[in-house]
Design an enzyme around this catalytic site. Structure first.
Site, PDB file in Angstrom:
ATOM      1  N   LYS A 136       0.840  -1.194   0.000  1.00 43.90           N
ATOM      2  CA  LYS A 136       0.000   0.000   0.000  1.00 43.90           C
ATOM      3  C   LYS A 136       0.881   1.251   0.000  1.00 43.90           C
ATOM      4  CE  LYS A 136      -3.713   0.022   2.491  1.00 43.90           C
ATOM      5  NZ  LYS A 136      -4.525  -0.104   3.682  1.00 43.90           N
TER       6      LYS A 136
ATOM      7  N   ARG B 145      -2.787   3.399   8.785  1.00 45.39           N
ATOM      8  CA  ARG B 145      -3.207   2.196   8.074  1.00 45.39           C
ATOM      9  C   ARG B 145      -2.075   1.179   7.980  1.00 45.39           C
ATOM     10  NH1 ARG B 145      -7.437   3.459   4.133  1.00 45.39           N
ATOM     11  NH2 ARG B 145      -8.159   5.546   4.587  1.00 45.39           N
TER      12      ARG B 145
ATOM     13  N   GLY C  23      -8.044  -6.539   5.043  1.00 46.81           N
ATOM     14  CA  GLY C  23      -8.864  -6.613   6.248  1.00 46.81           C
ATOM     15  C   GLY C  23      -8.270  -7.430   7.382  1.00 46.81           C
TER      16      GLY C  23
ATOM     17  N   MET D 293      -5.393  -6.770   9.085  1.00 47.41           N
ATOM     18  CA  MET D 293      -4.674  -6.012  10.113  1.00 47.41           C
ATOM     19  C   MET D 293      -5.420  -4.717  10.409  1.00 47.41           C
ATOM     20  SD  MET D 293      -0.715  -6.659   9.191  1.00 47.41           S
ATOM     21  CE  MET D 293      -0.835  -6.121   7.512  1.00 47.41           C
TER      22      MET D 293
ATOM     23  N   ARG E   7      -3.869  -1.046  -5.733  1.00 44.73           N
ATOM     24  CA  ARG E   7      -3.118  -2.296  -5.627  1.00 44.73           C
ATOM     25  C   ARG E   7      -3.665  -3.261  -6.666  1.00 44.73           C
ATOM     26  NH1 ARG E   7      -5.727  -4.085   0.173  1.00 44.73           N
ATOM     27  NH2 ARG E   7      -7.852  -4.178  -0.540  1.00 44.73           N
TER      28      ARG E   7
ATOM     29  N   HIS F  54     -16.827  -7.058   2.033  1.00 46.96           N
ATOM     30  CA  HIS F  54     -15.787  -7.922   2.595  1.00 46.96           C
ATOM     31  C   HIS F  54     -16.002  -9.377   2.199  1.00 46.96           C
ATOM     32  CE1 HIS F  54     -14.168 -10.458   5.874  1.00 46.96           C
ATOM     33  NE2 HIS F  54     -13.129  -9.659   5.738  1.00 46.96           N
TER      34      HIS F  54
ATOM     35  N   ARG G 169      -3.352 -48.930 -16.428  1.00 45.70           N
ATOM     36  CA  ARG G 169      -3.291 -50.030 -15.446  1.00 45.70           C
ATOM     37  C   ARG G 169      -4.176 -51.163 -15.966  1.00 45.70           C
ATOM     38  NH1 ARG G 169      -3.426 -45.356 -11.606  1.00 45.70           N
ATOM     39  NH2 ARG G 169      -1.746 -45.593 -10.088  1.00 45.70           N
TER      40      ARG G 169
ATOM     41  N   GLU H 268      10.004 -48.063  -8.830  1.00 47.44           N
ATOM     42  CA  GLU H 268       9.126 -47.962  -7.651  1.00 47.44           C
ATOM     43  C   GLU H 268       9.810 -48.471  -6.395  1.00 47.44           C
ATOM     44  OE1 GLU H 268       4.781 -49.081  -8.901  1.00 47.44           O
ATOM     45  OE2 GLU H 268       6.186 -50.388  -9.951  1.00 47.44           O
TER      46      GLU H 268
ATOM     47  N   SER I 101       9.647 -45.085 -15.734  1.00 46.40           N
ATOM     48  CA  SER I 101       8.547 -44.260 -15.265  1.00 46.40           C
ATOM     49  C   SER I 101       8.509 -44.380 -13.746  1.00 46.40           C
ATOM     50  CB  SER I 101       7.223 -44.728 -15.865  1.00 46.40           C
ATOM     51  OG  SER I 101       6.178 -43.946 -15.343  1.00 46.40           O
TER      52      SER I 101
ATOM     53  N   GLY J 248       7.098 -44.673 -10.421  1.00 44.47           N
ATOM     54  CA  GLY J 248       5.839 -44.954  -9.718  1.00 44.47           C
ATOM     55  C   GLY J 248       6.015 -44.409  -8.311  1.00 44.47           C
ATOM     56  N   THR J 249       5.761 -43.129  -8.185  1.00 45.92           N
ATOM     57  CA  THR J 249       6.124 -42.467  -6.917  1.00 45.92           C
ATOM     58  C   THR J 249       5.187 -42.816  -5.767  1.00 45.92           C
ATOM     59  OG1 THR J 249       5.049 -40.557  -7.896  1.00 45.92           O
ATOM     60  CG2 THR J 249       7.452 -40.518  -7.792  1.00 45.92           C
ATOM     61  N   ASN J 250       4.054 -43.457  -6.083  1.00 42.19           N
ATOM     62  CA  ASN J 250       3.216 -43.912  -4.963  1.00 42.19           C
ATOM     63  C   ASN J 250       3.966 -44.997  -4.218  1.00 42.19           C
ATOM     64  OD1 ASN J 250       1.274 -42.291  -6.145  1.00 42.19           O
ATOM     65  ND2 ASN J 250       0.296 -43.996  -7.225  1.00 42.19           N
ATOM     66  N   ASP J 251       4.415 -46.003  -4.973  1.00 46.46           N
ATOM     67  CA  ASP J 251       5.159 -47.079  -4.331  1.00 46.46           C
ATOM     68  C   ASP J 251       6.547 -46.620  -3.901  1.00 46.46           C
ATOM     69  OD1 ASP J 251       3.668 -49.483  -4.025  1.00 46.46           O
ATOM     70  OD2 ASP J 251       3.501 -49.572  -6.206  1.00 46.46           O
TER      71      ASP J 251
ATOM     72  N   CYS K 192       4.445 -41.446 -13.126  1.00 44.88           N
ATOM     73  CA  CYS K 192       3.023 -41.768 -13.276  1.00 44.88           C
ATOM     74  C   CYS K 192       2.338 -41.962 -11.926  1.00 44.88           C
ATOM     75  CB  CYS K 192       2.826 -42.970 -14.178  1.00 44.88           C
ATOM     76  SG  CYS K 192       3.571 -44.471 -13.517  1.00 44.88           S
TER      77      CYS K 192
ATOM     78  N   TYR L 158       8.538 -36.160 -19.267  1.00 42.72           N
ATOM     79  CA  TYR L 158       7.118 -35.855 -19.161  1.00 42.72           C
ATOM     80  C   TYR L 158       6.616 -36.185 -17.760  1.00 42.72           C
ATOM     81  CZ  TYR L 158       6.360 -40.863 -19.300  1.00 42.72           C
ATOM     82  OH  TYR L 158       6.396 -42.179 -18.978  1.00 42.72           O
TER      83      TYR L 158
HETATM   84  C1  PEP Z   1       2.912 -45.964  -8.372  1.00 46.04           C
HETATM   85  O1  PEP Z   1       3.280 -46.804  -7.572  1.00 46.04           O
HETATM   86  O2  PEP Z   1       3.222 -44.765  -8.288  1.00 46.04           O
HETATM   87  C2  PEP Z   1       2.031 -46.331  -9.497  1.00 46.04           C
HETATM   88  C3  PEP Z   1       1.714 -45.475 -10.428  1.00 46.04           C
HETATM   89  O3  PEP Z   1       1.527 -47.581  -9.482  1.00 46.04           O
HETATM   90  P1  PEP Z   1       0.273 -48.012  -8.603  1.00 46.04           P
HETATM   91  O4  PEP Z   1      -0.286 -46.794  -7.974  1.00 46.04           O
HETATM   92  O5  PEP Z   1      -0.663 -48.665  -9.544  1.00 46.04           O
HETATM   93  O6  PEP Z   1       0.901 -48.939  -7.644  1.00 46.04           O
HETATM   94 MG    MG Z   2       3.037 -48.875  -8.098  1.00 42.68          MG
END
Ligand code: PEP
Ligand code: MG
Length: 941
Positions: free
Chosen positions: A31, A100, A109, A111, A344, A467, A591, A781, A800, A802-805, A868, A888
């Site tokens: 401000k 102010r 709003g 402060m 602003r 507000h 899958r 994975e 690829s 597999g970041t979940n596992d 993935c 990707y």
């Molecule tokens: C993973 O593990 O990230 C994955 C994509 O495989 P899934 O979730 O099917 O185990």
């Molecule tokens: Mg997996």
């Protein structure tokens, strides 16, 4: 002596000290910086000065103003007095100021602000004489006492509102405008008594004491509850501190040639290029912002004060061009003279953010890159959020469940249970996990926590700049304001329109697009991206940015120099079609096991699992083959010309079998009832399922381990993939199949399985007499796979993540249980900053990824790398993927647009610095001469 205070004219000194404009914004707050900048540009800004954020931070450390600050404030006041031609505390010619808050990032709003500082029992008479307006003078004084009590000494607003309501009732007044000078004078005396009674001391008559206390109160409001909550939500650092702007008061409440208002240079809800604002004649700013009185649309000002309106439009037009963004301005007209109090960058809805960004780029005001950066992935997310089904809304209107209509302040569909105060709405949302709608006559900054916790907000008063509207828009909460037919009875906890009542806890549907409110729940549908033309344009620009060669620096061979592509996880052709429509340029994960669950296939799958011989298994698989071939055919067709990664079967086989406990119950019941028919088959099945039991199935017989134990399944899958690909090729479709082997832990697994599968691929191509591009690759994975990536890449043509596992196995947290158990505590206690299943843990999992890519490309420089897991749609994780050299990211089709924008943001944020021109080499001749000279001296020795 350090400079803690800057007069509005001292912008050059501030720039010199702070280094650049960003620094000025940090020093003077957003401000303040705006006021300095406007003053420099010759915009009419009331004289004043700013106490820096650095002073605030010192104050927060010691509880005292830093040495020199107060003297500098006094000196700055002298300059302000001179410019204003008035004197602070002088009853004959009084200067009043506002105090102010203003942090680097706007926190609307959140402060404190105190107006009318400089009034006391004597000055109020002076102000009356000077203005000839006793009513105005006494009204201003009562406002000061009230604000001082509430903001400086934290008194509850009730302590003033109550006696004021009582007074008005006694006099039979409905509106404040009915109060006379005498009435306000009377009220000042009542308020002073309240002040004394509540605090035990009198309202300070020393105007400098007022200024000192107000400055401190603004500093302290940085650490107020609502400010802290807001910063947390917005990711603003707690260390920044607030500046304090002390500005000459100009009055919009000096009669009908005065007024005050707020406006946006473009529509903050839709983005339309049309000024949107409201003003009130004979009023002070807080009256408009609080939405307590219904204000007039800004265009009417043209009829009432054409000269001021024209000047206002010119100034705001210039401000927008100067800041290259939609401006949110506050102004006051004092006896016909226009003053700008603030400018602003305006808060806006997602829809408006996209439209304004695209329009401004098309107008040449900003670049396409700036436009892309102006829209956040969250904006895109909310544009793809559900909306009410129009047909359902129409029929609800006919059914009589229509309740009320107000101003469509913030778009989106909200369905929830009604609560009439912020605390209750928050409590029911957080503790009872209810979807809540907060309903109030109007909202105040104290209500923000309830709004944030709610699915929607509804008010019966206030307009599009109230507000409630501003805050809801900022947080993307659907909101309807000013639904004036609603009578809210806060005591009885009910709201009523024409005899129809809604009690607390009952369901309503609030449509922020049309402003309509319905009783009960209305079904919602997902909006189509195809119709959102501006968003489509913006995403095309995002893709252009990501596609640029050299947008990334390539530290090693094989490292992509373009930005990230966005692929999608899709199992069925209809998902693939959506993925394409949303802009995905590949399928990163299909899958295949999901297809096994379909009703006509599951019995065949179970037969296959239960057969004890390879022949039995093959017979069942032969029945499955045509189904799978058809699935893949549809995918290839939908993704004509784009890569499709098909993952071979991954889950443990027991997942395809009936539930063990349920089956046991059935067997016991049959035995008890002596039912023999079919009992044996069920008993056999139970034994088989028990035999498949594993203590840790996620770490057991799944992925490539299953393929090695029962290769027939994946052999069938690969045959189905290549037969479908061949058939498609023969139909003229361009196929790019990529076969993905899951859960690899050692290269030996690939050595075992991959050649068998590749032989099938070649055999099918020979049988069908077609050739097409294809790849075999693996998921990363398991940490061991990441660590030994150089070996794995010897076989795998692509990785690829597999970041979940990979997250599960790296942390050792069960992905199925952790998030509802200890992970919540871990986040609350700050052991984990974010949920690692949502955002890549850069320090651990992320490092493994980084290593795996670098090692993998040492073996195979052209190695294609993707992700993935669920993280593929998370903007922060996408940025990480950009940094470590992924080709990707692949995510759910619905998140593809968000990922496209996030990928472009990552590319822009980490653009390689332009290389400085190589230093000119010294002429070779000179070097040679030097060498000779050296040699000569050496010889001499
Ligand atoms: C993973 O593990 O990230 C994955 C994509 O495989 P899934 O979730 O099917 O185990
Ligand atoms: Mg997996």
């Amino acid at each position: 002596m350090k400079k803690w205070v800057y007069n509005f004219e001292e912008v050059t000194a501030a720039e010199k000290y702070a280094g650049n404009w960003e620094g000025v914004r940090s020093l003077l707050g957003g401000k303040g910086a705006g006021l300095f900048d406007m003053t420099r540009a010759g915009v009419p800004v009331p004289p004043g000065f700013t106490v820096t954020t650095e002073a605030c931070n010192e104050f927060r450390k010691t509880g005292k103003f830093p040495a020199g600050q107060w003297d500098q404030q006094l000196a700055a006041m002298k300059v302000t007095e001179k410019k204003a031609g008035k004197k602070f505390g002088d009853p004959k010619n009084p200067l009043l100021v506002s105090c102010r808050s203003g942090a680097k990032f706007s926190m609307p709003g959140m402060m404190n602000t105190i107006l009318n500082i400089g009034l006391n029992d004597k000055v109020v008479d002076g102000l009356t004489n000077l203005t000839g307006n006793a009513r105005f003078a006494w009204d201003s004084y009562r406002r000061l006492i009230e604000m001082f009590g509430e903001t400086v000494f934290n008194l509850d607003d009730e302590v003033f509102e109550h006696p004021m309501a009582e007074y008005k009732e006694k006099k039979g007044y409905k509106l404040d405008t009915e109060m006379t000078a005498e009435d306000w004078k009377e009220l000042v005396s009542i308020f002073k008594d309240v002040f004394q009674k509540e605090l035990g001391f009198e309202f300070p008559q020393d105007v400098y004491k007022q200024l000192e206390l107000a400055t401190k109160a603004v500093f302290e409001s940085w650490n107020g509850k609502r400010a802290i909550a807001y910063r947390k939500k917005e990711g603003i650092s707690d260390d920044l501190g607030t500046a304090v702007n002390i500005v000459t008061m100009v009055f919009g409440n000096m009669g009908d040639d005065s007024g005050t208002g707020v406006a946006f240079t473009r529509n903050p809800s839709t983005g339309d290029k049309k000024m949107m604002g409201e003003y009130l004649l004979n009023a002070q700013g807080e009256d408009v912002v609080a939405g307590i009185r219904n204000a007039d649309p800004i265009v009417h000002l043209n009829d009432q004060m054409p000269k001021a309106y024209k000047q206002f439009m010119e100034i705001t037009g210039k401000l927008e061009k100067h800041y290259k963004d939609m401006q949110d301005v506050e102004f006051t007209i004092e006896r016909g003279k226009l003053w700008m109090l603030q400018t602003r960058n305006g808060k806006r809805t997602a829809k408006s953010a996209v439209k304004i960004a695209v329009d401004m780029a098309n107008e040449g005001l900003i670049t396409k890159e700036q436009a892309v950066l102006r829209v956040t992935p969250d904006n895109v997310d909310s544009l793809l959020h559900p909306q009410f089904d129009v047909e359902a809304m129409n029929s609800a209107e006919k059914d009589g469940t229509f309740f009320a209509k107000g101003v469509n302040a913030s778009p989106g569909a909200a369905v929830g249970q009604v609560y009439f105060d912020a605390d209750k709405a928050e409590q029911m949302a957080k503790e009872e996990k209810q979807d809540t709608i907060m309903v109030r006559p109007f909202t105040k900054p104290d209500d923000v926590h309830g709004m944030i916790a709610s699915k929607g907000v509804l008010t019966s008063e206030g307009g599009a700049t109230s507000h409630a509207a501003v805050v809801a828009r900022q947080f993307g909460i659907p909101c309807v304001v000013g639904a004036s037919s609603i009578k809210i009875d806060l005591e009885r906890r009910v709201m009523v329109v024409d005899g129809k009542g809604v009690n607390e806890g009952e369901w309503i549907s609030v449509d922020g697009n049309t402003g309509k409110v319905f009783i009960g729940k209305i079904p919602t549908i997902s909006p189509s991206l195809e119709k959102q033309t501006e968003l489509l344009t913006l995403l095309t620009w995002a893709d252009e940015i990501s596609a640029r060669k050299d947008v990334r620096e390539a530290p090693a061979k094989g490292y992509p120099t373009r930005g990230l592509q966005v692929w999608a996880n899709a199992d069925y052709p209809k998902d693939a079609q959506r993925a394409r429509a949303y802009g995905a340029v590949g399928i990163g994960l299909c899958r295949t096991e999901h297809m096994f669950f379909e009703p006509e296939r599951l019995p065949i799958v179970q037969r296959m699992i239960l057969s004890e011989t390879s022949e039995g298994r093959t017979a069942a698989l032969n029945e499955l083959l045509p189904y799978q071939r058809k699935d893949f055919d549809g995918l290839f067709e939908a993704m004509n010309g784009y890569p499709v990664i098909i993952r071979l079967i991954d889950p443990p086989l027991h997942e395809f079998m009936p539930d063990e406990e349920k089956l046991l119950e059935e067997v016991i019941t049959m035995r008890v009832k002596n039912e023999t028919d079919g009992l044996k088959a069920k008993e056999d099945l139970l034994v088989a399922i028990k035999g498949m039991h594993e203590s840790n199935p996620m770490m057991g017989m799944r992925g490539v381990r299953l393929s090695i134990s029962m290769p027939e399944i994946v052999e069938m899958q690969v045959r189905a993939i290549f037969e479908a690909a061949a058939d498609c090729t023969l139909r003229g479709i361009v196929v790019k199949p990529e076969v993905m082997i899951p859960l690899t832990g050692t290269v030996k697994e690939l050595e075992w399985i991959q050649p068998r599968l590749e032989r099938i691929a070649s055999a099918v191509m020979d049988e069908k007499k077609v050739k097409f591009e294809y790849k075999f690759g693996t998921m990363i994975e398991i940490p061991r796979a990441a660590v030994t990536a150089a070996e794995i890449a010897g076989h795998a043509q692509f990785f690829s993540f597999g970041t979940n596992d990979l997250t599960q196995m790296t942390y050792g947290y069960s992905r199925d249980d952790a998030e509802r158990n200890f992970l919540i505590t871990y986040q609350e206690q700050g052991i984990l900053e974010t949920n690692p299943f949502q955002t890549i843990d850069r320090g651990g999992v992320g490092k493994l990824m980084d290593w795996a890519i670098a090692e993998g490309r040492k073996t195979r420089p052209e190695l294609e790398v993707g992700i993935c897991g669920e993280h593929g749609g998370d903007p922060n994780s996408i940025e990480w993927c950009h940094l470590i050299g992924n080709n990707y990211v692949s995510c759910s089709p619905f998140r593809v647009p968000i990922a496209r924008l996030a990928a472009a943001h990552a590319a822009l944020k980490h653009r390689p610095a332009k290389k400085a021109a190589a230093p000119k080499k010294k002429p070779a001749v000179k070097k040679a001469v030097k060498k000779v000279a050296k040699a000569k001296t050496a010889k001499k020795k």
